[in-house]
Motif scaffolding. Structure first.
Motif, PDB file in Angstrom:
ATOM      1  N   ILE A  18       0.839  -1.199   0.000  1.00 32.76           N
ATOM      2  CA  ILE A  18       0.000   0.000   0.000  1.00 32.76           C
ATOM      3  C   ILE A  18       0.874   1.248   0.000  1.00 32.76           C
ATOM      4  CG2 ILE A  18      -1.694   1.322   1.344  1.00 32.76           C
ATOM      5  CD1 ILE A  18      -2.931  -1.389   2.148  1.00 32.76           C
ATOM      6  N   PHE A  36      -6.600   8.075  -0.428  1.00 31.59           N
ATOM      7  CA  PHE A  36      -5.646   6.972  -0.285  1.00 31.59           C
ATOM      8  C   PHE A  36      -5.288   6.730   1.171  1.00 31.59           C
ATOM      9  CE2 PHE A  36      -5.214   8.034  -4.715  1.00 31.59           C
ATOM     10  CZ  PHE A  36      -5.057   6.795  -5.316  1.00 31.59           C
ATOM     11  N   LEU A  39      -8.664   5.692   3.426  1.00 29.14           N
ATOM     12  CA  LEU A  39      -9.103   4.305   3.348  1.00 29.14           C
ATOM     13  C   LEU A  39      -8.032   3.312   3.802  1.00 29.14           C
ATOM     14  CD1 LEU A  39     -11.085   4.337  -0.024  1.00 29.14           C
ATOM     15  CD2 LEU A  39     -11.945   4.648   2.308  1.00 29.14           C
ATOM     16  N   ALA A  40      -6.792   3.750   3.906  1.00 29.53           N
ATOM     17  CA  ALA A  40      -5.688   2.848   4.256  1.00 29.53           C
ATOM     18  C   ALA A  40      -5.747   2.370   5.702  1.00 29.53           C
ATOM     19  CB  ALA A  40      -4.342   3.517   3.972  1.00 29.53           C
ATOM     20  N   TRP A  46      -8.858  -1.329   1.545  1.00 32.41           N
ATOM     21  CA  TRP A  46      -8.131  -0.444   0.631  1.00 32.41           C
ATOM     22  C   TRP A  46      -7.780  -1.201  -0.644  1.00 32.41           C
ATOM     23  CZ3 TRP A  46      -3.741  -0.069  -2.193  1.00 32.41           C
ATOM     24  CH2 TRP A  46      -3.286   1.207  -2.567  1.00 32.41           C
TER      25      TRP A  46
END
Length: 193
Positions: A18, A36, A39-40, A46
């Motif tokens: 990620i 980014f 949602l990580a 993700w």
């Protein structure tokens, strides 16, 4: 400005795959879009989210252009009142269409926007999927076919609309805010490097 209800993840705390993907986005864009990092916080989600996003938005088959795809996102995100997605995808729409006014026009009222009849038919269908998907009938396909969309293109229009319905709701309930960089993207000529 409202702040996010959930803190953005820190790059240093993320799994390698990620973190690598986010750094690649940062390299290309010059910043990390908040979605980014927002949602990580849930790595498995993700990965699933961006796998489906990429399958819809980066595919090369079909007749939808990148601008068409971003137009669908901008219009339906406006209907869903998602500030993050209207601003972020509106920026991409301006860039892909090379029209600084188009995102604002379609977000406010696509029926009066400077778009083609083909795009209007596409957005009419996307809005019906967005607001009344239960009422889709076979006759809703005819205007799209008349403008050269095939059944796979129509699936793409509906799938993009549906996927960003999910995205809109995640961004809105979590209080996700658009990065300041998005507001000017595609409005002014880019500086030559």
């Amino acid at each position: 400005m409202t702040t996010a209800r959930y803190p953005l993840a820190e790059l240093k705390d993320l799994p390698d795959d990620i973190r690598t993907a986010i750094l690649a986005v940062q390299e290309k864009a010059g910043f990390v879009p908040n979605v980014f990092l927002g949602l990580a916080r849930r790595p498995a989600e993700w990965r699933a989210f961006f796998a489906y996003h990429d399958a819809l938005m980066l595919k090369e088959e079909g007749s939808l252009t990148k601008g068409d795809r971003e137009m669908i996102v901008t219009v339906t995100s406006a209907a869903n009142q998602c500030l993050y997605c209207v601003v972020a995808h509106g920026a991409l729409l301006r860039i892909y269409e090379k029209k600084p006014l188009v995102a604002d026009q379609v977000a406010v009222n696509y029926r009066k926007a400077d778009i083609t009849q083909r795009q209007r038919a596409m957005l009419d269908f996307a809005m019906k999927v967005c607001e009344n998907s239960h009422a889709i009938e076979d006759r809703d396909f005819a205007p799209l076919h008349a403008h050269g969309f095939d059944d796979e293109d129509i699936w793409d229009i509906a799938a993009i609309t549906a996927f960003f319905g999910l995205s809109n709701r995640l961004a809105s309930f979590s209080g996700m805010q658009p990065n300041p960089e998005f507001f000017l993207m595609g409005r002014l000529p880019r500086e030559k490097k």
